[in-house]
Scaffold this active site. Structure first.
Site, mmCIF file in Angstrom:
data_model
loop_
_atom_site.group_PDB
_atom_site.id
_atom_site.type_symbol
_atom_site.label_atom_id
_atom_site.label_comp_id
_atom_site.label_asym_id
_atom_site.label_seq_id
_atom_site.Cartn_x
_atom_site.Cartn_y
_atom_site.Cartn_z
ATOM 1 C CE LYS A 14 -2.598 -5.185 -11.069
ATOM 2 N NZ LYS A 14 -3.962 -4.979 -11.566
ATOM 3 N NE ARG A 89 -2.802 0.863 -10.802
ATOM 4 C CZ ARG A 89 -3.025 -0.071 -9.875
ATOM 5 N NH1 ARG A 89 -2.056 -0.481 -9.093
ATOM 6 N NH2 ARG A 89 -4.222 -0.598 -9.746
ATOM 7 N NE ARG A 128 -10.947 -6.840 -5.435
ATOM 8 C CZ ARG A 128 -9.905 -6.365 -6.111
ATOM 9 N NH1 ARG A 128 -8.894 -7.160 -6.422
ATOM 10 N NH2 ARG A 128 -9.879 -5.118 -6.507
ATOM 11 N NE ARG A 161 -9.518 -2.575 -3.362
ATOM 12 C CZ ARG A 161 -8.562 -2.839 -4.248
ATOM 13 N NH1 ARG A 161 -7.897 -3.974 -4.175
ATOM 14 N NH2 ARG A 161 -8.272 -1.983 -5.193
ATOM 15 N NE ARG A 172 -9.841 0.182 -8.922
ATOM 16 C CZ ARG A 172 -10.134 -0.996 -8.359
ATOM 17 N NH1 ARG A 172 -11.350 -1.265 -7.972
ATOM 18 N NH2 ARG A 172 -9.190 -1.895 -8.198
HETATM 19 P P1 AMP Z 1 -4.736 -1.979 -6.461
HETATM 20 O O1 AMP Z 1 -4.820 -2.554 -5.099
HETATM 21 O O2 AMP Z 1 -3.484 -2.359 -7.184
HETATM 22 O O3 AMP Z 1 -5.976 -2.216 -7.278
HETATM 23 O O4 AMP Z 1 -4.642 -0.381 -6.274
HETATM 24 C C1 AMP Z 1 -5.692 0.332 -5.674
HETATM 25 C C2 AMP Z 1 -5.508 1.811 -5.910
HETATM 26 O O5 AMP Z 1 -4.284 2.251 -5.324
HETATM 27 C C3 AMP Z 1 -5.418 2.258 -7.361
HETATM 28 O O6 AMP Z 1 -6.693 2.407 -7.977
HETATM 29 C C4 AMP Z 1 -4.682 3.579 -7.222
HETATM 30 O O7 AMP Z 1 -5.538 4.592 -6.742
HETATM 31 C C5 AMP Z 1 -3.681 3.263 -6.109
HETATM 32 N N1 AMP Z 1 -2.429 2.724 -6.663
HETATM 33 C C6 AMP Z 1 -1.894 1.498 -6.461
HETATM 34 N N2 AMP Z 1 -0.756 1.355 -7.123
HETATM 35 C C7 AMP Z 1 -0.548 2.506 -7.784
HETATM 36 C C8 AMP Z 1 0.448 2.976 -8.676
HETATM 37 N N3 AMP Z 1 1.489 2.200 -9.040
HETATM 38 N N4 AMP Z 1 0.319 4.230 -9.178
HETATM 39 C C9 AMP Z 1 -0.706 5.028 -8.834
HETATM 40 N N5 AMP Z 1 -1.685 4.648 -8.012
HETATM 41 C C10 AMP Z 1 -1.619 3.400 -7.490
#
Ligand code: AMP
Length: 214
Positions: A14, A89, A128, A161, A172
């Site tokens: 994404k 999400r 990654r 990360r 996740r």
């Molecule tokens: P990402 O960078 O999109 O993989 O997000 C990393 C982490 O941030 C996720 O595993 C969640 O813990 C948190 N996070 C990001 N976006 C959301 C969202 N829309 N709702 C809830 N948690 C989020």
């Protein structure tokens, strides 16, 4: 094409695809994950709230995320459109987003769903690496840095990360299946979903998405 959601499991690309599409369409990328990570590194109240959930692979509570998105969508650069990356999400977040859009008299154009096999997702997540300074994303298998641990672009430290460890990546993906996958039906019903094969290189996936948006 003004208002787009890039949707898919962790590791589906994404962020990478959003980064390419914002150049095509000249609109901002709004990544809730990036906003949380920035807040964590700056030690803000929002960062402190989000950190424990993120580190264990859970979702940050809906009310915290939605408050953040309301503020971000009201900023000037989001007036003409945006690409949402990693939001919504949950069904609850998608319903909140519909409310936010209705208040702004705006509508979504498309939801791009990047479909990927679990095996590929786990491989992408655990390999990654990210530059701590400029955010450039590497992959130890498909796109390694020239010098181990150092960014090709800015010389910053490249690291993994915390939530890309194998155990947290598995968690996740479970959270995605339970809480996020129901959005596929939600947006199908709204007639917005465009399903795209998320396997292959970033360029190949970009070439699959772009023609759908023009
Ligand atoms: P990402 O960078 O999109 O993989 O997000 C990393 C982490 O941030 C996720 O595993 C969640 O813990 C948190 N996070 C990001 N976006 C959301 C969202 N829309 N709702 C809830 N948690 C989020």
């Amino acid at each position: 094409m003004n208002r787009l959601i890039l949707f898919g499991p962790p590791g589906s690309g994404k962020g990478t695809e959003a980064g390419m599409l914002i150049k095509d369409f000249d609109i901002p990328q709004i990544s809730t994950g990036d906003i949380f990570r920035k807040n964590i590194s700056e030690g803000t109240e929002l960062g402190i709230k989000a950190k424990e959930y993120m580190n264990r692979g859970d979702l940050v509570p809906d009310d915290v995320v939605t408050e953040l998105v309301v503020d971000r969508l009201a900023e000037d650069d989001a007036k003409e459109g945006y690409i949402l990356d990693g939001y919504p999400r949950t069904i609850n977040q998608a319903e909140s987003l519909n409310g936010i859009l209705a208040d702004l008299s705006e509508q979504l154009d498309h939801v791009i769903y990047l479909r990927c096999d679990r095996e590929l997702l786990l491989q992408r997540l655990t390999s990654r690496r990210i530059c701590e300074k400029c955010g450039k994303v590497y992959n130890t298998i498909t796109m390694p840095m020239k010098q181990e641990g150092l960014c090709d672009i800015c010389g910053g430290t490249v690291s993994q990360r915390k939530d890309d460890s194998y155990e947290t990546a598995v968690k996740r993906l479970e959270v995605y299946e339970k809480q996020t996958m129901p959005l596929i039906e939600f947006y199908k019903k709204e007639g917005l979903l465009l399903e795209v094969d998320g396997s292959g290189t970033a360029e190949v996936v970009h070439d699959r998405i772009k023609p759908l948006l023009i």
